[in-house]
Write a protein that holds these residues in place. Structure first.
Motif, PDB file in Angstrom:
ATOM      1  N   ARG A  89      -5.422   0.828  -6.405  1.00 41.11           N
ATOM      2  CA  ARG A  89      -6.346   0.945  -5.281  1.00 41.11           C
ATOM      3  C   ARG A  89      -7.276  -0.260  -5.211  1.00 41.11           C
ATOM      4  O   ARG A  89      -7.553  -0.782  -4.129  1.00 41.11           O
ATOM      5  N   GLN A  90      -7.791  -0.672  -6.346  1.00 47.33           N
ATOM      6  CA  GLN A  90      -8.711  -1.806  -6.365  1.00 47.33           C
ATOM      7  C   GLN A  90      -8.007  -3.052  -5.876  1.00 47.33           C
ATOM      8  O   GLN A  90      -8.540  -3.818  -5.074  1.00 47.33           O
TER       9      GLN A  90
ATOM     10  N   VAL B 194     -14.815  -7.017  -3.879  1.00 42.52           N
ATOM     11  CA  VAL B 194     -14.256  -5.767  -3.370  1.00 42.52           C
ATOM     12  C   VAL B 194     -15.348  -4.719  -3.263  1.00 42.52           C
ATOM     13  O   VAL B 194     -15.440  -3.982  -2.289  1.00 42.52           O
TER      14      VAL B 194
ATOM     15  N   ARG C 244     -14.179   5.311  -3.613  1.00 43.83           N
ATOM     16  CA  ARG C 244     -14.557   3.891  -3.641  1.00 43.83           C
ATOM     17  C   ARG C 244     -15.926   3.716  -4.276  1.00 43.83           C
ATOM     18  O   ARG C 244     -16.163   2.764  -5.003  1.00 43.83           O
TER      19      ARG C 244
ATOM     20  N   ASP D 296      -7.428  -2.832  -2.135  1.00 42.03           N
ATOM     21  CA  ASP D 296      -8.669  -3.106  -1.413  1.00 42.03           C
ATOM     22  C   ASP D 296      -8.920  -4.604  -1.387  1.00 42.03           C
ATOM     23  O   ASP D 296      -9.263  -5.185  -0.349  1.00 42.03           O
TER      24      ASP D 296
ATOM     25  N   ARG E 280      -6.658  -6.290   1.005  1.00 39.41           N
ATOM     26  CA  ARG E 280      -7.058  -6.071   2.392  1.00 39.41           C
ATOM     27  C   ARG E 280      -8.206  -7.005   2.756  1.00 39.41           C
ATOM     28  O   ARG E 280      -8.226  -7.598   3.829  1.00 39.41           O
ATOM     29  N   ILE E 281      -9.123  -7.126   1.818  1.00 38.95           N
ATOM     30  CA  ILE E 281     -10.259  -8.011   2.089  1.00 38.95           C
ATOM     31  C   ILE E 281      -9.764  -9.434   2.234  1.00 38.95           C
ATOM     32  O   ILE E 281     -10.124 -10.150   3.165  1.00 38.95           O
TER      33      ILE E 281
ATOM     34  N   ASP F  15     -17.721   7.153   0.689  1.00 40.08           N
ATOM     35  CA  ASP F  15     -16.326   7.313   0.281  1.00 40.08           C
ATOM     36  C   ASP F  15     -16.386   7.563  -1.225  1.00 40.08           C
ATOM     37  O   ASP F  15     -16.636   6.635  -1.996  1.00 40.08           O
TER      38      ASP F  15
ATOM     39  N   HIS G 205       0.836  -1.198   0.000  1.00 46.78           N
ATOM     40  CA  HIS G 205       0.000   0.000   0.000  1.00 46.78           C
ATOM     41  C   HIS G 205       0.871   1.249   0.000  1.00 46.78           C
ATOM     42  O   HIS G 205       0.702   2.173  -0.791  1.00 46.78           O
TER      43      HIS G 205
ATOM     44  N   ALA H  24     -16.476  -2.813  -0.002  1.00 45.34           N
ATOM     45  CA  ALA H  24     -16.386  -1.359   0.064  1.00 45.34           C
ATOM     46  C   ALA H  24     -17.740  -0.755   0.422  1.00 45.34           C
ATOM     47  O   ALA H  24     -17.824   0.191   1.202  1.00 45.34           O
TER      48      ALA H  24
ATOM     49  N   LEU I 107     -11.473  -2.308   5.305  1.00 45.16           N
ATOM     50  CA  LEU I 107     -11.207  -1.172   4.428  1.00 45.16           C
ATOM     51  C   LEU I 107     -11.496   0.075   5.233  1.00 45.16           C
ATOM     52  O   LEU I 107     -12.470   0.127   5.959  1.00 45.16           O
TER      53      LEU I 107
ATOM     54  N   PRO J 108     -12.732   3.545   5.037  1.00 42.19           N
ATOM     55  CA  PRO J 108     -13.298   4.515   4.117  1.00 42.19           C
ATOM     56  C   PRO J 108     -13.090   5.936   4.617  1.00 42.19           C
ATOM     57  O   PRO J 108     -12.933   6.155   5.808  1.00 42.19           O
TER      58      PRO J 108
END
Lengths: 928, 116
Positions: free
Chosen positions: A781-782, A896, A836, A785, A788-789, A833, A374, A900, A795, A797
Motif C-alpha cells: 500500500r505504501q 507519501v 493511511r 501510494d 500514485r504520487i 482515512d 494496484h 496522504a 490518492l 482516501p
C-alpha cells in the motif's frame, strides 16, 4: 476264598477282579451260550478271558463259530447301546452293521489265519444314536483252544478308538484352511466365497451350507453356498425349515440347532466388528453325532467365518478410507499448487514493471502501470489470504490457545475495517463496545467469531444498517450482530452452521464466499464453551447472538502478544464483502498549467511591474511588497522561483532568504537576489545566505531573463535528478522489501502442498506467513501510494470517523517504546482515512526515532479558532542532531505521508526546529 | 547431505529448513556472517545457502573467506535483491545467485549442487 455272590453262589475266581464286566461275567448265565459254564471252560479259554477282563485296554474275545463275545470295561464304549446285552452274544449280530466288512476276515482268523491289524480305519457303527462314523486302530488275532495255535478257538480283538483324534484333526484342518484361504481377503463378499469353497471340501462333516447376508433392514438373503455337488454361488431355494432356522438364529444371535429334510443342521451367527452381519447355515453330516466336541467345533467355524468377514470388511473400509484420503490429498495439493501457480501471475504483474523500470536509466512507472500494479497487488494479497485460510482449515483444528486479551479493544480493531467498507457500500455500521475486561480467551477464535459474523451481516445487507454490540455481565460476554438484511428462512436456520452450506436466496444479492464462515464461527463458539443463536425471518434481517463464559485473566495482557495480532484477515474480508468496490482507476485530471510560477518581491512598484513584464514570457508571476507578504503568499501558493529585492521594509531580502532556507517546505525553492549594491561582497553575502543567483541593478531584461531561465533549468534538472534517483531508490527498495515476506509466504504454501512436512510445522508456517502478510500489505500500500504520487495521481482516501486514541494505539502496536500521552482529557474523534493515518503515524514514529535520542511519544490537542483541527504530535524527547532532522521533501515515506495527509484534508509539518526537538505535527479534521 | 542455511530472518530460516529437511538432508542454521564463519570452522557442509545482508558480516564475505582458503564448497547466495549485488564479486567467488522469490526452486538447486 472269594466273597459270596449276590445269588449265594461263590464267585468263580476267574471273575474275581475289579470292573463292571468281571461282575457281569460272574453273574451271567453262561449255560445259555455255546460256551457253557465257566467251570467247564478249557484252560486256554479261562486264561484268555481272565487276561481280557483284567486288561485296561479295550478288548473282546469271541469264541467259536458263534463268535460268543466276552469283553472288558474298556470295550464298552465301542458297543455303546449294545452293552450289556452284547455279553455272551454273537459278534455277527451285535455288529451286523459292519459284518459285511469284517465278517469274512473274522472267519478267516478264526480258521487260524494271519492276524490282522490296521490304523484309523473308518467304521460306520450303530452305537445307539444312529449310524455314526468312527475310527479304530485294531488288531485281530487267533486264540486257540488247545494252546497249540491251530484248530478251533476264538478271535482276540484289541482296539483303540481313534474317532476323536481323526475327526478332531480333520476339523482342525478345516479351521486352518478357513483361516488361510480367507486371510488375504479385503472384500467381505470375496471372503464369503472363499469360505464357502473351503467348507465345501469338508464332505465328511458338512453336507451342505449357505451364507445368508443381512441387509440394512435386517432381512436375510441366501448367498453363496455349497452342496454335495460342490460350491455354488447360489444354491437352490431353501426350504421353509431352513429359512426358519436361519431367522431364529438371526433374532437370537446364538448358534441354533435344527433339523432339516437333509438331516441335522445348525445356524451360526456371523459378526463383523461386533455387529451381526449374517448367518451361516450348515447341514451336518448325518454320521457325525452332534456332541459337545462337535458343537464346540461348529462354534469355532462360526467364529472363523466371522473373523474372515469382519477382517475383510474392515480392510475394505480401510482401503476406502486410504483412497479417499489420497484423493483428498491429491485434490488439496492440486488446489494449493494451482492457486500457488495463480500467485505467479499477479506477482509477475507486480514485479515485472518494477524490473523493467529499473532496467531503464531513468526508472519511472506510467499511471497505467501503477493502476495495473494496484489491482495485481490486491489480487495477490487476497489470493494469499484465501490460500492461508483454506490451508488453515485443512490443518487439524488446534487446541484453543488461551491468552490474556483486552477483548473490547481487539473487537473495535477487528470491526473497524468493516465500518469503512460499510461506508463505501452505503450501509450504516454502528459499533457499541462496552469494556468487558481483560479476559482469558483464545484470540484467534474470538477473531473468527467477530469478523465472520460482521462480514456476513454486511454481505447479506444490500442496504440499511448493521449493528455490532459487545457487552457483558459478571458471568457472560455477549457479542451480537444485527442487520436489516435479507434474512434467513426458518427451515434453513438449522443448516447455516454446516460446512459448505450456502443457502439459496431469492434476492439478487450476489454473494461470494466459500460457505465456511458460519461453520468456523460455530466451531469457535463451541470450543470456547459458548452458545450461538440466530433470530431471523426473510426480509426482516437477522440477529446473531454469541454468549461466552466470561473468564477474567489472572495476568494483564502481554504487549508483545497484543502487538503480534494483526487485523489483516478483517481487512481482506472487509474488502471482499462490499457489493461494489470503489473504482480503482482514477479519472486522469487535465495537467495543470505547467509554466513556472514566479514570485516577485520588491517594495518598489515600478520594479515589480518591470520584472513582471520581463518574466511574462517565462512563466506566470505573483508579486509581493516585502518579505512578510512574500511569506504569507508562499504559505498558500506554490511557486517555482522567487526573485527578490534585497532592501525592503519589515523583512528584507536576506531575512526572507534565511526564513525560506529554514523552512523545510521552502528550503529548496530557488531564489534570485536583486540588489542595488554592486560588488562581490554583496553578491557573496546574498549567495552565502542561500540565494541561487545574484543580479545587480540596473539589469537588462535579457540578463534577468537568462538568469531566471538558467536557475529554473538548473533547479528542474536537480529536482528531476533527485526525483529519478528517488524513484529508482523507491522501486529498488520496494522490490527488495517485497522479496523476503513473499519468500516466506511462498515457502509456507510449498510446505502446505508437499508431503513430508509434519502438521506442527505446517501450522507454524501458516502463522509465520500471516504475520509477514501484514508487513507485505503495508509495504504494497505504501509503495502504491508513493507511485500514485510520483505519477501525479491523487490518492483516494476513504474517510471514517474514528476514536483518535484507538487509532494511535493501533498505529504504534508493534513498537514497544512509544508512549501515548492521553492527558488531553475527553475522547476525540477524527474524520480521516484510518489505514493511511495509521501508516502516517507509523512512519512518523520511525523517523522521529532515527533523528531524536529520547523516548518517543504521541500527544494531541484540539485547536479551535480560524483553523480548527486536531494536532497530533509525534516527538522524540531529548536533543536532536540538526543534521539528522528529517526533511519532508527528501524522504519518500514522508512524501507519501504528506500527500496522504493532504488527501484527507489535513497537513503534515515539522514542528518547531528552533528547539531542536525532533517533532512532527499531523493535523487532522475533528469529526463532528 | 549436510546443508548450512544462514539468514538473519527467523521466518526464512524456519521455512527454508523445513523445505530442505523434507528431502532428508541435515540442516544447520546460523543467523549472521560472523556466526556462519564460526560454524564453518567447526564443521564442513556439502552446500551452503547464504543470505547476503546478515550483519555482522555478509554472505559474500563468507564466500570470499572460504574461497580464500581454497574451499570450493558450492554456495547459493540467497538474496533479497540481486540488482544491487556486485556481479564481478559474485562471479569471482563462484556463487550461484538466487532471489528470495525463487525459493520454490531452492531445494532442486541445492540438490544439483550437492550432487544429491
Amino acid at each position: 476264598m472269594s466273597p459270596p455272590s449276590a445269588a449265594g453262589t461263590a464267585r468263580d475266581p476267574l471273575f474275581a477282579c475289579a470292573g463292571e464286566m468281571a461282575e457281569r461275567c460272574a453273574s451271567f448265565d453262561w449255560a445259555t451260550t455255546p460256551l457253557g459254564v465257566p467251570a467247564g471252560w478249557p484252560p486256554s479259554v479261562r486264561a484268555v478271558v481272565g487276561m481280557v477282563l483284567r486288561s485296561h485296554f479295550p478288548m473282546t474275545v469271541t469264541w467259536g463259530e458263534s463268535f460268543v463275545m466276552v469283553y472288558n470295561d474298556g470295550y464298552i464304549p465301542t458297543l455303546g447301546a449294545k452293552h450289556p446285552t452284547a455279553l455272551g452274544s454273537n459278534l455277527a449280530h451285535e455288529f451286523a452293521e459292519i459284518w459285511d466288512e469284517i465278517g469274512p476276515r473274522q472267519h478267516a482268523i478264526l480258521a487260524g489265519g494271519e492276524s490282522e491289524s490296521d490304523e484309523d480305519v473308518r467304521f460306520i457303527l450303530e452305537r445307539g444314536s444312529g449310524p455314526e462314523e468312527t475310527f479304530y486302530t485294531f488288531c485281530w488275532s487267533h486264540v486257540s483252544l488247545d494252546g497249540q495255535g491251530q484248530g478251533p478257538g476264538g478271535v482276540l480283538t484289541v482296539l483303540t478308538e481313534r474317532t476323536g483324534e481323526v475327526v478332531g484333526s480333520r476339523r482342525l484342518a478345516l479351521l486352518n484352511a478357513l483361516t488361510v484361504r480367507t486371510a488375504a481377503s479385503a472384500d467381505p463378499d470375496e471372503a464369503v466365497e472363499r469360505m464357502v469353497h473351503v467348507l465345501a471340501d469338508a464332505h465328511d462333516d458338512l453336507v451342505h451350507g449357505a451364507y445368508y447376508a443381512a441387509d440394512t433392514s435386517g432381512s436375510l438373503t441366501r448367498g453363496p453356498g455349497f452342496s454335495a455337488a460342490g460350491p455354488a454361488s447360489s444354491t437352490p431355494g431353501p426350504g421353509a425349515l431352513a429359512q426358519g432356522l436361519v431367522e431364529t438364529c438371526w433374532s437370537s444371535a446364538e448358534p441354533t440347532e435344527g433339523h432339516l429334510d437333509t438331516g441335522p443342521a445348525v445356524a451360526l451367527p456371523v459378526r463383523a466388528s461386533g455387529r451381526l452381519v449374517g448367518v451361516l447355515l450348515l447341514g451336518l453330516h448325518p454320521l457325525r453325532p452332534l456332541d459337545d466336541a462337535h458343537r464346540q467345533w461348529l462354534a469355532l467355524v462360526g467364529d472363523q467365518v466371522s473373523q474372515a468377514v469382519g477382517t475383510a470388511a474392515s480392510r475394505a473400509d480401510e482401503q476406502a478410507r486410504v483412497e479417499a484420503l489420497a484423493q483428498l490429498d491429491a485434490a488439496k495439493s492440486e488446489f494449493l499448487s494451482t492457486v500457488s501457480h495463480e500467485l505467479r501471475t499477479p506477482l509477475t504483474l507486480l514485479l515485472g514493471p518494477l524490473d523493467d523500470a529499473l532496467a531503464d536509466p531513468e526508472p519511472a512507472l506510467t499511471p497505467a502501470q501503477v493502476t495495473s500494479m494496484h489491482q495485481s497487488a490486491h489480487r495477490l494479497l487476497r489470493l494469499v489470504n484465501g490460500l492461508l485460510d483454506a490451508a488453515q482449515r485443512d490443518v487439524e483444528p488446534r487446541a484453543p490457545v488461551t491468552e490474556a486479551v483486552a477483548v473490547s479493544a481487539l473487537t473495535r480493531d477487528l470491526v473497524l475495517p468493516f465500518e469503512v467498507a460499510a461506508l463505501r457500500g452505503g450501509l450504516t455500521l454502528t459499533t457499541t463496545v462496552d469494556e468487558v475486561g481483560v479476559l482469558s480467551i483464545d484470540p484467534a477464535r474470538w477473531e473468527s467469531i467477530v469478523i465472520n459474523l460482521t462480514a456476513n451481516a454486511v454481505k447479506y445487507t444490500p442496504s440499511g444498517w448493521v449493528e455490532v454490540e459487545l457487552d457483558s455481565d459478571a458471568e457472560h460476554v455477549r457479542f451480537e450482530v444485527r442487520d436489516s438484511g435479507i434474512g434467513i428462512r426458518q427451515d434453513d436456520q438449522s443448516r447455516i452452521f454446516d460446512r459448505f452450506q450456502r443457502i439459496e436466496t431469492d434476492s439478487s444479492v450476489s454473494v461470494e464466499g466459500t460457505g465456511l464462515g458460519l461453520a468456523v464461527v460455530a466451531e469457535a463458539v463451541r470450543s470456547l464453551g459458548g452458545t450461538i443463536d440466530v433470530t431471523s425471518a426473510p426480509g426482516e434481517g437477522s440477529t446473531f447472538t454469541v454468549r461466552l463464559p466470561r473468564v477474567l485473566a489472572l495476568a494483564p495482557e502481554d504487549p508483545d502478544s497484543a502487538g503480534a495480532r494483526s487485523t489483516i484477515a478483517a481487512e481482506v474480508l472487509a474488502r471482499d464483502v462490499t457489493a461494489s468496490p470503489a473504482p480503482d482507476a482514477p479519472p486522469l485530471e487535465p495537467p495543470p498549467d505547467d509554466r513556472p510560477r514566479i514570485l516577485v518581491v520588491d517594495d518598489n512598484e515600478g520594479i515589480r511591474q518591470r520584472v513582471t513584464g520581463v518574466l511574462g514570457t517565462l512563466g506566470s508571476t505573483i508579486t509581493a511588497r516585502d518579505g512578510i507578504e512574500a511569506l504569507e503568499i508562499l504559505a498558500d501558493v506554490q511557486v517555482d522561483l522567487v526573485v527578490t529585492d534585497m532592501t525592503m521594509p519589515r523583512l528584507n531580502g536576506l531575512g526572507l532568504i534565511a526564513r525560506l532556507r529554514a523552512d523545510p517546505q521552502h528550503s529548496g525553492l530557488p531564489v534570485i537576489a536583486l540588489s542595488a549594491r554592486a560588488g562581490t561582497d554583496a553578491a557573496t553575502s546574498a549567495l552565502s545566505a542561500g540565494a541561487d543567483d545574484y543580479v545587480t541593478k540596473p539589469f537588462t531584461s535579457e540578463e534577468l531573463l537568462a538568469r531566471c531561465r538558467s536557475t529554473l533549468e538548473l533547479t528542474r534538472l536537480r529536482t528531476e535528478h533527485a526525483a529519478t534517483a528517488a524513484r529508482a531508490a523507491m522501486l529498488a527498495e520496494f522490490s527488495h522489501d517485497l522479496q523476503t515476506p513473499m519468500s516466506v509466504v511462498m515457502s509456507a504454501l510449498e510446505m502446505l502442498s508437499l508431503p513430508g512436512v509434519d502438521e506442527a510445522a505446517r501450522a507454524e508456517a501458516v502463522v509465520r506467513a500471516r504475520s509477514r502478510m501484514v508487513v507485505l500489505d503495508r509495504l504494497v500500500r505504501q509503495f502504491l501510494d508513493g507511485s500514485r504520487i510520483a505519477a501525479g495521481l491523487p490518492l483516494l482516501p476513504v474517510t471514517a470517523s474514528v476514536d483518535l486514541h484507538d487509532l494511535v494505539r493501533r498505529a504504534v502496536l508493534d513498537q514497544r517504546d512509544v508512549s501515548i500521552d492521553a492527558t488531553f482529557g475527553q475522547p476525540v474523534r477524527v474524520r480521516c482515512d484510518p489505514r493511511r493515518t495509521e501508516q502516517i503515524l507509523r512512519t512518523l514514529t520511525m523517523r522521529v526515532r532515527e533523528s531524536g535520542s529520547g523516548s518517543i511519544g504521541v500527544r494531541w490537542s484540539v485547536e479551535g479558532g480560524d483553523s480548527p483541527g486536531v494536532d497530533v504530535e509525534v516527538y522524540a524527547a531529548g536533543p536532536a542532531e540538526p543534521a539528522r532532522l528529517p526533511r519532508l521533501g527528501n524522504d519518500l515515506d514522508l512524501l507519501v505521508s504528506g500527500a496522504a495527509a493532504a488527501a484527507q484534508g489535513g497537513t503534515l509539518s515539522l514542528g518547531s526546529i528552533t528547539r531542536h526537538e525532533a517533532r512532527f505535527v499531523l493535523r487532522l479534521t475533528e469529526a463532528s | 547431505m549436510n546443508v548450512l542455511v544462514a539468514d538473519d530472518d527467523e521466518d526464512i530460516r524456519f521455512v527454508v529448513s523445513a523445505l530442505l529437511s523434507r528431502r532428508g538432508w541435515n540442516v544447520t542454521t546460523t543467523t549472521s556472517g560472523e556466526e556462519t564463519l564460526a560454524a564453518l570452522r567447526e564443521a564442513s557442509f556439502d552446500v551452503l545457502v547464504l543470505d547476503q545482508n546478515m550483519p555482522p558480516g555478509s554472505g559474500l564475505e563468507v564466500a570470499d573467506d572460504l574461497r580464500g582458503r581454497g574451499d570450493q564448497t558450492p554456495i547459493v547466495l540467497f538474496t533479497g535483491f540481486s540488482a544491487t549485488l556486485d556481479r564481478a564479486r559474485t562471479e569471482g567467488a563462484g556463487v550461484v545467485v538466487m532471489e528470495k522469490t525463487d525459493v520454490t526452486s531452492l531445494a532442486d538447486e541445492v540438490a544439483a549442487l550437492g550432487g544429491a
